[in-house]
Design a protein around this motif. Structure first.
Motif, PDB file in Angstrom:
ATOM      1  N   GLU A  74     153.475  24.915 155.804  1.00  6.02           N
ATOM      2  CA  GLU A  74     153.497  23.460 155.971  1.00  6.02           C
ATOM      3  C   GLU A  74     153.161  23.085 157.416  1.00  6.02           C
ATOM      4  OE1 GLU A  74     156.613  22.015 152.483  1.00  6.02           O
ATOM      5  OE2 GLU A  74     157.380  22.461 154.488  1.00  6.02           O
ATOM      6  N   ARG A  75     153.631  23.895 158.342  1.00  8.41           N
ATOM      7  CA  ARG A  75     153.303  23.631 159.752  1.00  8.41           C
ATOM      8  C   ARG A  75     151.806  23.819 160.007  1.00  8.41           C
ATOM      9  NH1 ARG A  75     155.448  27.328 164.694  1.00  8.41           N
ATOM     10  NH2 ARG A  75     154.364  26.270 166.414  1.00  8.41           N
ATOM     11  N   ALA A  78     149.982  20.827 158.757  1.00  4.01           N
ATOM     12  CA  ALA A  78     150.134  19.679 159.655  1.00  4.01           C
ATOM     13  C   ALA A  78     149.169  19.767 160.833  1.00  4.01           C
ATOM     14  CB  ALA A  78     151.574  19.602 160.156  1.00  4.01           C
ATOM     15  N   PRO A  81     144.935  19.690 158.613  1.00  2.00           N
ATOM     16  CA  PRO A  81     145.160  19.111 157.283  1.00  2.00           C
ATOM     17  C   PRO A  81     143.968  19.143 156.341  1.00  2.00           C
ATOM     18  CG  PRO A  81     144.932  17.387 158.925  1.00  2.00           C
ATOM     19  CD  PRO A  81     144.960  18.673 159.681  1.00  2.00           C
TER      20      PRO A  81
END
Length: 301
Positions: A74-75, A78, A81
């Motif tokens: 998920e990092r 971020a 993207p």
């Protein structure tokens, strides 16, 4: 999860590119601690590098730490993207965590960013299948196979969809692709003898192979009596834990758990291929009740 950083070299020939390449090789070899060490070195050079963080997530996933893998991926998303590969991989992790809605959203994002990636379509197909969205799952498999016709994972997923729909004839044929999956190595005997085609065997032994997990062996063992009518002598190779179950079939002339102990045979057949050879349809599944029994002494105890 299909997560190979074949494009790591696009970062040039500097130290990061070399660390990525070496870490990928180690990860694919199952040397996760060594891969992690190299990736930590990469993060010392570039603490916010999305590829390094994402690869750390892959290593965490391979090491069995799914929550940490999810956090890292998920990092990386971020930070970058619009990288389709990241969504493709986190789709599989969300699924492993039981977060199917998030997995579907990630899978849809992956195929929108990388529509020519058959792995992304297959990952999404698996999530649709888990959600019982069978039409969507089938369409994803078809798209993946258009892009990569010999892709075993897509064929296998297509088989599962067809069998669940009741399209047995097509489903059993596609199901044979399971032996092309990477995890199928060692499942069948290393032999030049042919795989049985279901035709009667006038002379010699037929070897059945209990090729799947315990549940599938219990399920497909109902076909042992049918196979016995097609040959003179029937043997089976399987895990020793299954011997109390398989020994209930009087048609078997031998049960073996080591390849080197099996006597000469003329052909072999995976146990889970018998439904295809028997032309199984829902109305023709062998269903004597019971076809297996619990051991009376163990039941009493």
């Amino acid at each position: 999860m299909s997560a190979v950083f074949a494009d790591a070299g696009r970062h040039g020939e500097g130290p990061l590119a070399r660390l990525f390449a070496e870490a990928t090789t180690l990860e694919q070899a199952g040397r996760f601690a060594e891969a992690e060490t190299l990736l930590r070195q990469a993060l010392q050079i570039a603490p916010e590098h999305p590829h390094a963080i994402h690869m750390m997530g892959i290593v965490a996933f391979r090491s069995g730490n799914e929550e940490e893998a999810c956090r890292l991926m998920e990092r990386s998303i971020a930070l970058s993207p619009n990288t389709g590969l990241y969504y493709r991989n986190i789709c599989a992790i969300y699924r492993a965590l039981g977060r199917l809605e998030a997995a579907r959203a990630a899978g849809l994002r992956a195929v929108s960013l990388t529509p020519e990636d058959p792995h992304a379509h297959t990952n999404l197909a698996i999530v649709h299948y888990d959600l019982l969205e069978l039409d969507e799952a089938f369409a994803c498999c078809e798209r993946a196979l258009t892009l990569k016709p010999d892709y075993p994972e897509a064929h296998f997923e297509k088989a599962e969809i067809q069998l669940l729909r009741g399209d047995y004839e097509a489903g059993w044929e596609e199901y044979e692709w399971r032996f092309q999956l990477p995890q199928a190595a060692g499942m069948l005997p290393k032999t030049e003898k042919p795989q049985w085609d279901g035709a009667p065997i006038a002379e010699g032994r037929l070897l059945l192979v209990a090729d799947q997990g315990f549940g599938d062996v219990i399920q497909f063992s109902r076909y042992i009596p049918w196979a016995a009518t097609r040959c003179r002598e029937l043997l089976i190779a399987g895990s020793s834990e299954l011997k109390p179950i398989l020994s209930q079939f009087s048609e078997l002339r031998g049960i073996y758990n080591r390849w080197d102990e099996i006597p000469e045979y003329v052909a072999y057949c995976p146990l889970s291929s018998l439904p295809r050879l028997a032309g199984t349809r829902p109305e023709t599944i062998p269903a004597p009740i019971p076809y297996l029994r619990a051991d009376l002494a163990r039941t009493a105890a």
